[in-house]
Design a protein around this motif. Structure first.
Motif, short mmCIF file in Angstrom:
data_model
loop_
_atom_site.label_atom_id
_atom_site.label_comp_id
_atom_site.label_asym_id
_atom_site.label_seq_id
_atom_site.Cartn_x
_atom_site.Cartn_y
_atom_site.Cartn_z
N VAL A 24 9.58 7.01 4.15
CA VAL A 24 8.75 5.83 3.89
C VAL A 24 8.16 5.90 2.49
O VAL A 24 8.14 4.91 1.75
CB VAL A 24 7.63 5.73 4.96
CG1 VAL A 24 6.58 4.71 4.56
CG2 VAL A 24 8.22 5.40 6.31
N TYR A 25 7.70 7.07 2.08
CA TYR A 25 7.14 7.25 0.74
C TYR A 25 8.19 6.94 -0.33
O TYR A 25 7.91 6.22 -1.29
CB TYR A 25 6.63 8.68 0.60
CG TYR A 25 6.15 9.04 -0.78
CD1 TYR A 25 4.89 8.65 -1.22
CD2 TYR A 25 6.96 9.77 -1.65
CE1 TYR A 25 4.45 8.98 -2.49
CE2 TYR A 25 6.53 10.10 -2.91
CZ TYR A 25 5.27 9.70 -3.33
OH TYR A 25 4.85 10.03 -4.58
N ARG A 69 8.98 3.18 -0.51
CA ARG A 69 7.92 2.42 -1.16
C ARG A 69 7.93 2.65 -2.68
O ARG A 69 7.75 1.71 -3.45
CB ARG A 69 6.57 2.82 -0.59
CG ARG A 69 6.39 2.30 0.84
CD ARG A 69 5.07 2.65 1.40
NE ARG A 69 4.03 2.00 0.60
CZ ARG A 69 2.76 1.97 0.93
NH1 ARG A 69 2.35 2.57 2.02
NH2 ARG A 69 1.89 1.38 0.16
N LYS A 70 8.14 3.89 -3.11
CA LYS A 70 8.21 4.17 -4.54
C LYS A 70 9.43 3.49 -5.17
O LYS A 70 9.37 2.98 -6.28
CB LYS A 70 8.28 5.68 -4.80
CG LYS A 70 6.98 6.40 -4.56
CD LYS A 70 5.95 5.97 -5.57
CE LYS A 70 4.68 6.76 -5.38
NZ LYS A 70 3.66 6.40 -6.37
#
Length: 118
Positions: A26-27, A30-31
């Protein structure tokens, strides 16, 4: 230690691993999306700019005596030395003019040498 404690340990370790991988995914997504948004905005700004004016960008490139690369091999050494020194002096004066203008805009004191008083 009973056999079911080993099962609990491995289930907990597996759950932690899966949780970590999901959160890391998820990180990264998003990045990556933020990067794509920024890249899209930058490309939009570039596309909105008018095309650059024709001609050279620097004063030393504007001189008509600009030679093709490699032509100095067969040129007269005295002529090449004189052109080099003239170009060096033009670049030095250009830097001095930019420095005087920059200091004038900032309200900084000028060097007497830069103003030609010394």
């Amino acid at each position: 230690m009973p056999w079911w404690s080993w099962v609990l340990i491995w289930v907990a370790l597996s759950a932690c691993t899966v949780t970590f991988l999901v959160l890391a995914g998820v990180y990264l997504v998003r990045k990556g999306l933020a990067l794509m948004r920024d890249a899209s905005a930058a490309l939009g700004e570039i596309a909105e700019r008018p095309p650059a004016a024709e001609g050279p960008a620097h004063d030393h490139e504007a001189s008509p005596s600009r030679r093709a690369p490699g032509s100095a091999v067969f040129a007269d050494p005295d002529l090449m030395r004189r052109e080099y020194e003239e170009g060096r002096e033009l670049r030095r004066l250009s830097r001095r003019d930019r420095r005087v203008e920059r200091r004038r805009l900032r309200g900084q004191p000028q060097s007497l040498h830069d103003l030609g008083l010394i």
